[in-house]
Structure formats: C-alpha cells, structure tokens
Design an enzyme around this catalytic site. Structure first.
Site, PDB file in Angstrom:
ATOM      1  N   ASP A 153      38.128  39.728  37.816  1.00  0.00           N
ATOM      2  CA  ASP A 153      39.228  40.679  37.914  1.00  0.00           C
ATOM      3  C   ASP A 153      40.302  40.342  36.884  1.00  0.00           C
ATOM      4  O   ASP A 153      40.008  39.714  35.867  1.00  0.00           O
ATOM      5  CB  ASP A 153      39.806  40.677  39.337  1.00  0.00           C
ATOM      6  CG  ASP A 153      40.185  42.065  39.820  1.00  0.00           C
ATOM      7  OD1 ASP A 153      41.071  42.669  39.191  1.00  0.00           O
ATOM      8  OD2 ASP A 153      39.612  42.543  40.798  1.00  0.00           O
ATOM      9  N   HIS A 226      46.130  43.928  40.037  1.00  0.00           N
ATOM     10  CA  HIS A 226      44.836  44.363  40.570  1.00  0.00           C
ATOM     11  C   HIS A 226      44.034  43.209  41.151  1.00  0.00           C
ATOM     12  O   HIS A 226      43.498  43.280  42.259  1.00  0.00           O
ATOM     13  CB  HIS A 226      44.057  45.058  39.454  1.00  0.00           C
ATOM     14  CG  HIS A 226      42.801  45.753  39.857  1.00  0.00           C
ATOM     15  ND1 HIS A 226      41.612  45.084  40.069  1.00  0.00           N
ATOM     16  CD2 HIS A 226      42.531  47.060  40.078  1.00  0.00           C
ATOM     17  CE1 HIS A 226      40.678  45.965  40.393  1.00  0.00           C
ATOM     18  NE2 HIS A 226      41.196  47.173  40.409  1.00  0.00           N
ATOM     19  N   SER A 571      37.723  50.010  43.801  1.00  0.00           N
ATOM     20  CA  SER A 571      38.162  48.623  43.588  1.00  0.00           C
ATOM     21  C   SER A 571      38.632  47.994  44.890  1.00  0.00           C
ATOM     22  O   SER A 571      38.554  46.783  45.067  1.00  0.00           O
ATOM     23  CB  SER A 571      39.307  48.571  42.573  1.00  0.00           C
ATOM     24  OG  SER A 571      38.846  48.736  41.266  1.00  0.00           O
TER      25      SER A 571
END
Length: 783
Positions: A153, A226, A571
C-alpha cells in the site's frame, strides 16, 4: 525530391527517424523466469540475471546500471531499464517466461460498524461477546495474534492508536523481516504490532523521476492515508470513542483481527503532475520486489488493495505473478476487484489463486436531507462538519452559473476547477453533477466562488449509491433520480430555494448489504470459465485510521487533519477479507490458501437484513457477477464443513490451458490441457456451452469425523444440472471425495429461451449435512 521544401524534408526525416528514436527509449521492464531451478545462492541468482542483461546490452557497465531489482527469494526474475528491442530479445529466450513493461496501477478512489455488521465483536479486551458463536471464532483464533499480515500500500502512520502494541506478546519467531528507516521513520517506529516496514520506489523513480518529498515521505511513513486506512481495517487495535470529523460514525474502532501482526510494504506513490486527491500509482516492478520480500519475511496473508485497469495475461501481471509464488508458500492473497463498475467484465486481479473482493454496504448512513422551496424533502448523505443556518437559500444549477466562455454542455454542470462564476453563485446552494473530476474537488470549486453549499447529484451510472465526503463547506449527496428531481425543480421555478439539514449518523438501516455501483463486475475478462469476483465485503463508507499528514479530502487547500477518515472502494473491502482469512488461518494453520478461500466463499451469505436476496443500491437483483459467492460471513468460515482445495501444481495445470508452459522447470504440461472449468474451484463458470459439459470437483471433509452430505441444485434458467453421486459419505476428517457436475443446454425447441445466445444464466449447487451448507454459484452461457 528537388521540389521538396526544407520544411517537407525535415518532416520526412522525422517520420523516418521517430520509430528508431522511440525504439531506443528505455523503460522499466520485468523479466520473469518463473520458479527457481534448483538451489542457488543469492549471489549466483544475481550473477545469472546480470548475465542475461549483458547479453543484450553493449557493456557490462550498462548492464549493471540498468538493473533495478533482482528478485531472488521465491520469484525468479529481475526488473531493469530496457529498450523494447532489448526486451524483445530477452522474451525470445527459452528460459524467459515473459518480459513485459512495468505498468503503473492507479487507485481511483477498523471500523465502528462494518465488523459488527459482519457479526464479529470488535473489542479484544471486552469479554461481553455478541453471542457464543461469534465469541468462539474470535477466542479460538486468539484475535489472530500470531498471524502476520503483509500490506502492499502507500505506507503507514505508526503513531495511530490503532497500531499500539500494549499487552501484545513477543513477535512470532517465524518473522524474518526488517523495519527500514527513512524520512521521518526509524526502526523504533516498529513494535510488537507493526513488526515490519519497507519501501520500494526504484521503478517509480526510473519511470517518473526523483520522488517529490514535499508530497510523500521517502520511507514507510504514509503521507497519503490509504495504507493507514487499509492496515487498521485488517488489524487495528480496539480504540474507544472514535469518530470522523467530530462526531460521525462514533464508536469503538477495530480491525477484524485486532491482534494480528502487521508488516507494511510501501509500493504506492503520488502520480506526478496530478493532485493528491486523484490517487496514487504503484509500479509492478516495485510490487514484485515487495511480494518477493514478503514471502521471505514470513507473512501469512497478503492484502493488496491495488488493481489493474484492464486484463492482461497472467504472466504479464505483476500482482498475479507475485501472488502465484505467495500461494506456493501457503500465503493467502486478498486483492480488490476494482472500482470500474457497474459495467460488465471490469474486474481486475482475475487470477484463480487470488481472492478477488467486491464491495458492498453496511447498515449505516449519514443522513443530510434537502428540503426544496416547494416543500419536497430529498434524502441525502454527507460527513461534512459544516452546517448552514436554518433558513432557505437560493438554489442554482452549476451549468447556469458558469464563468463566461464555459460551454453550455453537460460538463458545465460538473463544477470542475475554474468553471463557476463568483458573481452568479455566491451565497447560493449549487447543484453539481458527478462525472469528471473528484467529488471533493467539486465542493472546493463551489467554496472558491463563495457558494453557500453544494448538492452533489449522482449520474445515472452511480444510481442510488451514495459515497459520503468530508466537503470543505456545507453540502450533501443525492442519488441520480433525486438529482433529476432537483434539477427539474430549478428549471421550472422562478426563484428556486432549498435548505440542507445537518447530517447525523443512522444505524440499522435497511436493506443492507447492497452492492456498490463502483464495484467492478464479471464476467472474468481474462478467463470467463473462472468466476470473478469471488466474494463481497463492506467497502462503502468505511471508517478507519488516517495519516495526520493528509487532510480528509487530500485536497491541497484543505488544511484539516483527522485521526480517522471515511472512505469507499474495493480498497476497503479487500482488507475485510484479509482479516477474515487471518482468523481462519489462526484456527486452521495447516490449511492451504485455497482451502481458506473456499471456506470464506462457500459460507458467504446471499441475503440482506430484511431477508431478501442481495440487490444493488437501487433495489434491482444482483448476480454472482457483482458479489461472487455472496457476502462475507466470517463467523461461519471457521467451520465450513467441506472445502475445495487446490495446490500450486493445479494452478500450473490451469496456466497450461492458457498457453503458459514453462513457469516451473520441474513441471511439464500434459499434451492436452483440461478445461479451465475443471480447476477445483469453489464456484463453477462455463462459458459458451455447446450442448453438454461435465466437470469434476473434489471436496475435503473438514467437519465431523462421520458425516453424510446431500446435494441440492438450483439450475440456471435454460439448463439442466446433474450431480453424481448425489450423496457423499465421509468417515474421517481430511477424507476427500470427488463428484461430477453435468450441465446441459435444454433450450432446444423452447423459443422463449433461444434468444440467450452469449447471455449468462445463474444458479447454485449446495452440499449439506444438516449442520453445514456448502454453497457454490453456477454461471453458464451458451455458444
């Protein structure tokens, strides 16, 4: 020739030279050899890779300088700067499986609700469980304490309370990884929770130039947010009294497996020249290096919320290659299906050795209704903390308040940067439509011109699904039909007015779950005889930890900082499945990755909280092309009864049917490869059936020592389905039994069904013993 001008001669010269110049341009390529042949030292592997480069380069120095990565742990290959001609020469060599450009994968873009909605108690310290079945799963799994989950990530924010290690035991002895230092990150940032962290950007910088460190840390630290969000969704510790933006979704935040150990492999970086709100990019060559290290480090599960934009052959897909080597090492790989829905054949991560995860809702909304001047109330949702005064405001359509020179077309109503007129929009509520540009960026444009608030209307493609946003001004989002109602009101009224009420969190909404429209759909664009996605999990409006370097919108002009943020996407659903896989692996440490995937898929649910079948946001019936086997139900997956197992060699056999024959030097493809439909998969897809087809499946008993399973079938419309034998008798745990499924097109003579050519029909087949129900979707189309 004498009549040609100098200009024409120069143009002709360019036409001749341009292909030659282009062919000399170097870019990052991955050269993949498959599995290592025999035992070799790391130095021997690197020397071999170097020798291949020397064979296509002019000098040894050029070969050495061009090498970015030498994959040497499980994956056999390297990444290097090559011209197309050099890559072509390498691809023609017998030992080379593939040589392909390192593609950039972009994002398009635990919790206070999703794990409770899935039936898992969130507090590992709280012994008040929701019921005995749920407590037994978490207690037996020890909240995933000795399972290591690797995250590919954008990095991690280690100071988040979600990653504290208070009360956790020693790091598992199986861990061989490191905590890599860099910008604002040292080895001391790792602990007994975050046990490892690395970063990879050689391919990124080779393709895009030096990293701009004002936008991202040159270290495992997460500027974007994220990676922090997905990591805490998998395994964040229980943190009480958490909310987003001062009050939304308040509750105790936790990951699904709150005591798992986390390892961050940072592979995603800002897109050069693009606003941070547009997402990140992740290079395949960097991802392969990360997966290669993760395998050697000793991870048990990989969570990869990254996807491709279009299907590519398995051996030219960095994630698929890495995942194949991971599953050989008994690592479960969970990947996002992609955010390209609701169109057909849009799924990414289609390899059958990957768990491909779609996205659906939870039973929570953030209600912020709109009241029009005619008294009509429109439902809306938002998580902006800003509020309007309690009065009516002038209401305008963005396309009517554009700057001079902005074309009066559909784009004019989308509130793109610089499109609105301050003179026309100031002090008014502006109706904007989704389409081009980011949702939060549209709010920023309304604020820039002094608008009072934004109403963001869904396009027809987005339908009734509402992804909430932390706008930089008051506002709300409405579904497409309601946006049309507001638009028509504006156009039919002399002085349209509106009011937006402050948002509040509403729980136990119905129906839930439903499929998110952005979630990518099947059929599998690479191999339609393998159903994708595999499963769906919560991915709409999920609250989880956030980077304190990033605003909730990621807009440059938004200076707010939050510890937790709400995001939507596959995600967000991918780490839910990774956490559930970690719990199952903790309970069944000897199970293969295929067995764990089977357990998750065959126990998935098909119904929502009002007892109906799964739908999309508008209430229309959903199909296995949107949800795979169904909605994740972790509490059942620990005891699935039967599993469909598969080994590494089964996947090599599958690759043979795709024309890939030399991935492993110790494996030879048969002269006639079986149909991909015959892979021992927990679902069954048959594309372009011509008459009748019989496939074989094998199940392994993981339930009671003595058990009898009976088959039931709901055949797809237009087809008959026969299972033989119809009864399976098991005398011990671990025993395997095989059966056949014969699917026949029975439309002959039935004119009402003869128009199904190329269309898909859906059904199910189940095995049940009175305690367990082992369900598999069945998808068929005719030639």
């Amino acid at each position: 020739m004498k009549n040609l001008s100098l200009h024409h001669l120069f143009s002709l010269l360019l036409l001749i030279l341009f292909p030659l110049i282009a062919s000399c341009e170097r870019q990052v390529y991955v050269v993949y050899f498959g599995e290592h042949s025999g035992e070799k030292t790391i130095q021997e592997i690197q020397d071999t890779h170097h020798s291949y480069l020397v064979s296509v380069k002019d000098t040894e120095e050029d070969a050495r300088d061009s090498l970015l990565y030498s994959y040497k742990n499980s994956i056999n290959g390297f990444a290097a700067l090559l011209t197309p001609q050099e890559a072509s020469k390498l691809s023609e060599m017998d030992e080379v499986v593939s040589a392909f450009p390192s593609k950039q994968h972009n994002w398009s873009l635990q919790t206070t609700r999703s794990w409770e909605f899935l039936g898992i108690d969130e507090d590992e310290n709280n012994k008040h469980y929701l019921n005995w079945r749920k407590s037994s799963v978490l207690h037996e799994a020890k909240y995933g304490e000795n399972i290591i989950v690797g995250m590919l990530d954008s990095g991690i924010w280690p100071e988040s309370k979600s990653f504290n290690d208070e009360g956790m035991g020693p790091i598992p002895k199986s861990w061989k990884g490191i905590c890599q230092s860099g910008d604002s990150f040292t080895s001391s940032h790792c602990n007994r929770k975050l046990i490892g962290a690395r970063y990879y950007l050689k391919a990124y910088e080779a393709a895009n130039g030096r990293l701009n460190t004002t936008l991202e840390y040159r270290s495992p630290r997460d500027h974007d947010g994220h990676g922090t969000h997905t990591s805490s969704t998998v395994g964040g510790r229980t943190v009480t009294n958490v909310s987003a933006l001062g009050g939304f979704a308040r509750g105790a935040a936790s990951g699904g497996a709150p005591l798992v150990r986390l390892a961050m492999y940072k592979v995603c970086w800002p897109v050069p020249g693009q606003p941070l709100a547009n997402g990140n990019t992740c290079m395949e060559a960097d991802m392969l290096a990360a997966i290669d290290d993760a395998i050697a480090d000793g991870v048990d599960v990989l969570s990869i919320s990254i996807g491709t934009t279009k299907p590519v052959p398995y051996v030219e897909d960095g994630i698929a290659i890495g995942a194949l080597h991971a599953i050989k090492n008994k690592i479960v790989v969970s990947c996002s299906a992609g955010n390209s829905g609701p169109g057909p054949a849009t799924t990414s991560n289609n390899a059958p050795w990957i768990i491909t995860v779609a996205a659906s809702s939870v039973d929570r909304i953030f209600s912020a209704p709109v009241v029009l001047g005619n008294g009509k109330t429109i439902k809306g949702q938002t998580v902006t903390p800003y509020k309007l005064k309690k009065k009516m405001y002038p209401l305008v359509y963005a396309g009517d308040v554009g700057e001079e020179g902005v074309p009066k077309d559909s784009i004019a109503g989308q509130c793109l940067p610089g499109s609105l007129s301050s003179k026309k929009a100031k002090g008014k509520i502006v109706l904007c439509f989704r389409g081009n540009g980011t949702r939060v960026g549209k709010g920023m444009e309304v604020k820039r011109v002094g608008g009072a608030a934004i109403i963001l209307g869904n396009s027809q493609m987005n339908g009734a699904e509402l992804s909430v946003d932390a706008y930089v001004l008051p506002g709300t989002a409405v579904q497409s039909d309601d946006a049309t109602t507001i638009f028509n009101y504006i156009k039919s009224t002399k002085k349209p007015m509106a009011q937006i009420f402050p948002a509040n969190t509403v729980l136990s909404t119905k129906p839930a779950p439903y499929m998110a429209s952005f979630s990518s759909r099947g059929p599998n664009g690479l191999e339609p005889n393998i159903l994708k996605p595999d499963i769906t999990a919560p991915g709409l409006n999920i609250l989880a930890a956030w980077s304190e370097s990033s605003s909730p919108t990621k807009l440059e002009s938004d200076h707010r900082r939050v510890n937790y943020n709400i995001l939507s996407g596959t995600s967000m659903s991918c780490p839910h499945v990774a956490a559930a896989a970690a719990l199952v692996k903790a309970i069944h440490p000897t199970w293969s990755s295929a067995a764990i995937r089977s357990a998750l898929m065959t126990t998935a649910g098909l119904r929502n909280n009002v007892g109906g079948l799964l739908t999309d946001a508008s209430g229309n019936p959903a199909t296995p092309f949107s949800y795979g086997s169904g909605h994740l139900w972790p509490t059942k997956a620990a005891d699935p009864g039967l599993v469909y197992d598969a080994a590494y060699t089964d996947y090599l056999l599958f690759l043979c049917s795709s024309g890939v024959k030399n991935v492993d030097p110790n494996f030879n493809c048969p002269k006639i490869s079986p149909s991909p439909s015959n892979l021992n998969y927990p679902s069954l897809a048959i594309s372009k059936l011509n008459g009748t087809m019989t496939v074989k499946r094998t199940v392994t008993n993981v339930g009671g020592s003595r058990s009898v399973y009976f088959s039931t079938v709901k055949p797809p419309v237009g087809f008959s389905v026969k299972i033989f034998p119809r009864i399976l008798v098991f005398s011990r745990v671990g025993e395997k039994k095989s059966f056949t499924i014969t699917v026949t097109d029975v439309r002959k003579g039935d004119t009402s069904k003869n128009n199904m050519k190329g269309e898909y029909s859906f059904g199910w087949y189940n095995w049940g013993d009175g305690v367990h129900v082992v369900r598999s979707p069945l998808v068929v189309s005719v030639a």
